[in-house]
Motif scaffolding. Structure first.
Motif: not given
Length: 167
Positions: A79-80, A19-25
């Motif tokens: 993100k962290d 939910e915090d990052t949303r972007v991946g592969m």
């Protein structure tokens, strides 16, 4: 890495990272294209599903539709940089107007300039089967210490925990 995370904690940390990052592969196993591609995920926790916008005429959608769905993987780094995860499941095209409205936002709109009504626009759904998660709360000082210690003792560094989740 050790296997000390309980399932509930691991799942909560995973879902928060998505939910915090949303972007991946995202990529299909054994399909075309052979490489994963960056995608923005929209998580539905209770259903154990990830939703992605894409165009109907992409290699990804053509490959998924040719076989009635495909096993796929979605990988992300939070993100962290504390959560590293790879999620597996069944990927299929699933056009859903209500979800398209719900998840539409200015970032999505930037990638799809013809808007929500573009006839090429669709959604794909990844129904999650499992995930492997690595969690590291070792900041740079602990990382350096663990690497130095590992080289002196010939033992592997202890930089966090790992968990396997079945959905």
């Amino acid at each position: 890495m050790t296997d000390h995370l309980d399932r509930k904690d691991a799942e909560e940390r995973l879902f928060k990272a998505i939910e915090d990052t949303r972007v991946g592969m995202l990529g299909v196993a054994g399909g075309e294209p052979r490489h994963m591609q960056p995608m923005t995920a929209f998580l539905e926790r209770e259903a154990g599903e990830l939703w992605f916008y894409t165009y109907r005429d992409t290699d990804l959608v053509r490959d998924v539709n040719a076989s009635g769905g495909h096993h796929a993987m979605f990988c992300l780094i939070s993100k962290d940089r504390e959560v590293y995860a790879c999620l597996g499941g069944h990927l299929e095209e699933q056009f859903d107007r209500e979800r398209m409205e719900r998840y539409w936002n200015p970032v999505v709109a930037a990638w799809y300039p013809q808007g929500k009504d573009d006839p090429r626009l669709t959604l794909v759904r990844l129904r999650l089967d499992d995930a492997q998660i690595w969690i590291s709360e070792a900041g740079p000082v602990r990382f350096a210490f663990e690497i130095a210690k590992a080289n002196l003792t010939k033992e592997t560094p202890d930089l966090g925990d790992r968990a396997d989740i079945q959905f």
